[in-house]
Design an enzyme around this catalytic site. Structure first.
Site, PDB file in Angstrom:
ATOM      1  N   LYS A 243      49.166 -33.468 108.812  1.00 50.39           N
ATOM      2  CA  LYS A 243      48.350 -32.261 108.957  1.00 50.39           C
ATOM      3  C   LYS A 243      49.036 -31.112 108.194  1.00 50.39           C
ATOM      4  CE  LYS A 243      45.815 -31.389 112.728  1.00 50.39           C
ATOM      5  NZ  LYS A 243      45.382 -31.018 114.084  1.00 50.39           N
ATOM      6  N   GLU A 321      38.494 -34.342 128.801  1.00 52.68           N
ATOM      7  CA  GLU A 321      38.123 -33.372 129.833  1.00 52.68           C
ATOM      8  C   GLU A 321      37.636 -34.059 131.107  1.00 52.68           C
ATOM      9  OE1 GLU A 321      37.356 -33.100 126.644  1.00 52.68           O
ATOM     10  OE2 GLU A 321      38.104 -31.146 126.002  1.00 52.68           O
ATOM     11  N   ARG A 349      31.056 -31.421 129.165  1.00 52.77           N
ATOM     12  CA  ARG A 349      31.298 -32.885 129.098  1.00 52.77           C
ATOM     13  C   ARG A 349      31.719 -33.447 130.458  1.00 52.77           C
ATOM     14  NH1 ARG A 349      34.429 -35.497 124.172  1.00 52.77           N
ATOM     15  NH2 ARG A 349      32.340 -35.237 123.361  1.00 52.77           N
TER      16      ARG A 349
HETATM   17  C1  LIG Z   1      35.643 -32.419 123.644  1.00 49.83           C
HETATM   18  C2  LIG Z   1      36.552 -31.551 122.802  1.00 49.83           C
HETATM   19  N1  LIG Z   1      37.656 -31.043 123.365  1.00 49.83           N
HETATM   20  C3  LIG Z   1      38.484 -30.256 122.647  1.00 49.83           C
HETATM   21  C4  LIG Z   1      38.188 -29.954 121.337  1.00 49.83           C
HETATM   22  C5  LIG Z   1      39.074 -29.005 120.571  1.00 49.83           C
HETATM   23  N2  LIG Z   1      39.658 -29.661 119.390  1.00 49.83           N
HETATM   24  C6  LIG Z   1      39.197 -29.453 118.185  1.00 49.83           C
HETATM   25  S1  LIG Z   1      40.005 -30.326 117.028  1.00 49.83           S
HETATM   26  C7  LIG Z   1      41.082 -30.935 118.191  1.00 49.83           C
HETATM   27  C8  LIG Z   1      42.180 -31.853 117.808  1.00 49.83           C
HETATM   28  C9  LIG Z   1      41.606 -33.053 117.111  1.00 49.83           C
HETATM   29  O1  LIG Z   1      42.664 -33.935 116.777  1.00 49.83           O
HETATM   30  P1  LIG Z   1      42.334 -35.134 115.787  1.00 49.83           P
HETATM   31  O2  LIG Z   1      41.103 -35.803 116.211  1.00 49.83           O
HETATM   32  O3  LIG Z   1      43.556 -35.954 115.711  1.00 49.83           O
HETATM   33  O4  LIG Z   1      42.023 -34.422 114.402  1.00 49.83           O
HETATM   34  P2  LIG Z   1      43.081 -33.664 113.454  1.00 49.83           P
HETATM   35  O5  LIG Z   1      42.886 -32.190 113.733  1.00 49.83           O
HETATM   36  O6  LIG Z   1      44.443 -34.128 113.814  1.00 49.83           O
HETATM   37  O7  LIG Z   1      42.693 -34.048 112.055  1.00 49.83           O
HETATM   38  C10 LIG Z   1      40.729 -30.484 119.449  1.00 49.83           C
HETATM   39  C11 LIG Z   1      41.448 -30.838 120.698  1.00 49.83           C
HETATM   40  C12 LIG Z   1      37.006 -30.497 120.798  1.00 49.83           C
HETATM   41  N3  LIG Z   1      36.606 -30.220 119.546  1.00 49.83           N
HETATM   42  N4  LIG Z   1      36.224 -31.286 121.543  1.00 49.83           N
HETATM   43 MG   LIG Z   2      45.177 -35.897 114.542  1.00 52.16          MG
END
Ligand SMILES: Cc1ncc(C[n+]2csc(CCOP(=O)(O)OP(=O)(O)O)c2C)c(N)n1
Ligand SMILES: [Mg+2]
Ligand SMILES: CC(=O)[C@@H](O)[C@H](O)COP(=O)(O)O
Length: 577
Positions: A243, A321, A349
């Site tokens: 990242k 969640e 959710r």
């Molecule tokens: C249900 C839900 N909870 C929390 C979030 C907040 N959120 C947005 S991106 C993220 C992290 C995502 O991690 P990953 O899937 O590994 O993607 P990366 O950012 O590492 O590419 C979170 C927790 C969300 N979008 N949806």
């Molecule tokens: Mg990730």
């Protein structure tokens, strides 16, 4: 725009590039992302980490004939660049401009607009079934982060995909993080796969597995995707990425590698999140039974302070969640008072868990709902405009909407002092203004402006108190006198507030939430039950999905600023005669 990017009008141009031009294309994309996202705000780290894999994706698959699904969608800026929208990045996340997530209105290459994580594999399962039923050879690719894979829905989908002949390619973008490093057994398993462990959990489940491959090597990802696509069955292509790759400030940001950056820096005025973070840590000092839970958003929800002070009383459950809520119910059964800190939109959710795992058992769980109301640049799937309509149907749940920092601190302490059922406290994604003192308190509500013989009464919910008081001042200057009260707790209805409303001819509830199920409607219903002649209006957001824009722009567009409120009051008074 730079040379190569100018020539990219769509994926065919990406496929036409010679392999030796791809490193330059990747570099040009990174420069483009840093320039525009630093200015506009948005998801810099995730997109810098997805540059090469997205180039490979569009060289192997033929979007939009093949269906590309981005889980969460915050990492789809590169996809937008490669599908002819590089020139639009000057409008990123602005009202009327490029969305920060895929948007079908923008392009046929965009499918999932919902930025809630862990959904892409379920969409892929459904699309693949539809393609099979239609006899179509279109392939389905889901780009899923390792964080999104910690969400339960992802495993429900994998369970359904396993063992089928659906040609679904799961591009697992594994950077080891959500915001912070991912947690739990899956994170540990992926780490072992990165070290070469075999067989994988995915193969044990009945899916094919290819990798791990260097997610920053376009040709390696291309080869892995082609190998996976040839299998004609669900396959996980495991790509290892970093990242923030390629931009030193992001690479060096150990907190979250610039997962989200604010436009032009974050500034020093405290936010509602800061106020919550400080107060919950103080509460933690006073109450050893208070524990905190987060769904992979410890920092963004303000729990870092509590976590540093009470690491053994802080639980990051991953992007889960539903699990967070029912695990909190378990903690409450065990005698703790859990505080579940989530963004308001993400609690949707876990409604079943709030209703039946917590409230049915009258368990003392407190939900802290950050980003409640209009959030702004993250658009329709992030506006926290459903909780204030949905939670009041939960028997025994008490919902607070504080108007200022002092009332937030007060509401939090009142909430953790409730032992016979769930409580929730909601507040916006905004910097805090000053405290708004009450003239007096009656029952649960605060009188903010008294006007004997007032022509109307404004019931100001949460952060609408400030604009309502400004509107009342403006109206008074024109000889129109309205009183203003703050209900503080908006569910269940306060009998004292119902009495006050019944004593007025015209009442307007002003709310940063969807109109359907808002407090105004519940007050109108109470008047009908009483047979009171009071006319109760609801000034709230339309019952639609609202596009992105700044919080201020969206509120103003719907008359929820001081001028809009004053105008609407005058209109209602004229209607009333
Ligand atoms: C249900 C839900 N909870 C929390 C979030 C907040 N959120 C947005 S991106 C993220 C992290 C995502 O991690 P990953 O899937 O590994 O993607 P990366 O950012 O590492 O590419 C979170 C927790 C969300 N979008 N949806
Ligand atoms: Mg990730
Ligand atoms: C994609 C996602 O759900 C989050 O990263 C969201 O963008 C949160 O943004 P803020 O924390 O800036 O409100």
């Amino acid at each position: 725009m730079t040379a190569l990017l100018e020539g990219i009008t769509g994926p065919a141009d990406v496929r036409a590039l010679p392999a030796d031009a791809l490193p330059d294309l990747a570099e040009e994309i990174r420069v483009h992302l840093v320039r525009h996202v630093t200015r506009a705000g948005g998801h810099l780290g995730p997109n810098l980490g997805a540059v090469e894999l997205t180039i490979a994706l569009h060289r192997v698959f033929d979007s939009p004939h093949d269906v590309l699904l981005f889980d969460t969608g915050h990492q789809a800026y590169v996809h937008k660049v490669l599908t002819g929208r590089a020139g639009d990045f000057g409008t990123l996340r602005r009202a009327g401009g490029l969305s920060g997530y895929p948007s079908a209105a923008e392009s046929p290459h965009d499918v999932i607009e919902n930025s809630h994580a862990s959904t892409a594999l379920s969409y892929a399962d459904g699309v693949a079934k539809a393609m099979r039923l239609k006899g179509s050879a279109r392939r389905v690719v889901a780009v899923v982060g390792d964080g999104a894979l910690t969400g339960g829905m992802a495993w429900e989908a994998l369970n359904n995909l396993a063992g089928t002949r659906h040609p679904v390619v799961v591009l697992l973008n594994d950077n080891g993080r959500s915001y912070a490093p991912t947690t739990g057994g899956l994170a540990a398993h992926l780490a072992e796969l990165r070290r070469g462990r075999r067989p994988t959990l995915f193969e044990d489940l009945g899916l094919a597995y290819v990798g791990p491959v260097d997610g920053h090597d376009v040709l390696a990802v291309e080869r892995a995707l082609r190998q996976g696509a040839r299998l004609g069955r669900p396959v996980v292509v495991h790509c290892l990425t970093r990242k923030g790759e390629g931009h030193r400030p992001a690479e060096q940001d150990l907190a979250d590698h610039l997962h989200t950056v604010s436009p032009g820096g974050s500034g020093t005025v405290p936010t509602w999140t800061d106020v919550f973070g400080a107060e919950i840590t103080r509460i933690g000092e006073d109450r050893a039974d208070v524990v905190c839970l987060t769904a992979a958003m410890r920092g963004p929800t303000g729990l870092d302070g509590f976590a540093h002070r009470f690491p053994e009383r802080t639980f990051d459950v991953g992007i889960a969640e539903q699990h967070a809520v029912t695990s909190a119910a378990g903690l409450a059964l065990g005698g703790m008072h859990p505080v579940v800190a989530v963004y308001a939109t993400f609690l949707s959710r876990a409604f079943d868990q709030v209703l039946l795992d917590v409230a049915l058992h009258r368990l003392p769980v407190t939900f802290v709902l950050d980003r409640a109301g209009v959030t702004g640049p993250d658009g329709p799937s992030h506006h926290g405009m459903w909780d204030a309509s949905v939670l009041p149907v939960v028997p025994g749940l008490r919902l607070a909407a504080p108007r200022d920092p002092a009332r937030l601190r007060e509401a939090l302490r009142e909430a953790v002092d409730v032992h016979d059922g769930p409580t929730a406290v909601r507040y916006p994604k905004a910097k805090v203004a000053g405290d708004i003192p009450a003239v007096r308190r009656t029952g649960r509500y605060d009188v903010l402006r008294e006007e004997p013989g007032a022509a109307g009464l404004l019931v100001a919910v949460g952060p609408m108190a400030g604009p309502c008081l400004e509107a009342a001042e403006e109206l008074a200057a024109h000889g129109v006198r309205v009183a203003v009260v703050d209900p503080r707790w908006i569910a269940p209805l306060d009998p004292e507030l119902v009495k006050l409303v019944a004593a007025h001819r015209l009442v307007m509830a002003v709310e940063d939430t969807t109109t359907t199920g808002a407090l105004g409607g519940r007050l109108a219903q109470a008047m009908a039950v009483l047979g009171a002649p009071t006319r109760v209006g609801t000034f709230a957001l339309p019952a639609n999905f609202l596009p992105h824009g700044s919080r201020e722009e969206v509120l103003r567009a719907h008359g929820l600023d001081a001028a809009g409120i004053a105008t609407t009051v005058l209109k209602r008074l004229e209607e009333c005669g």
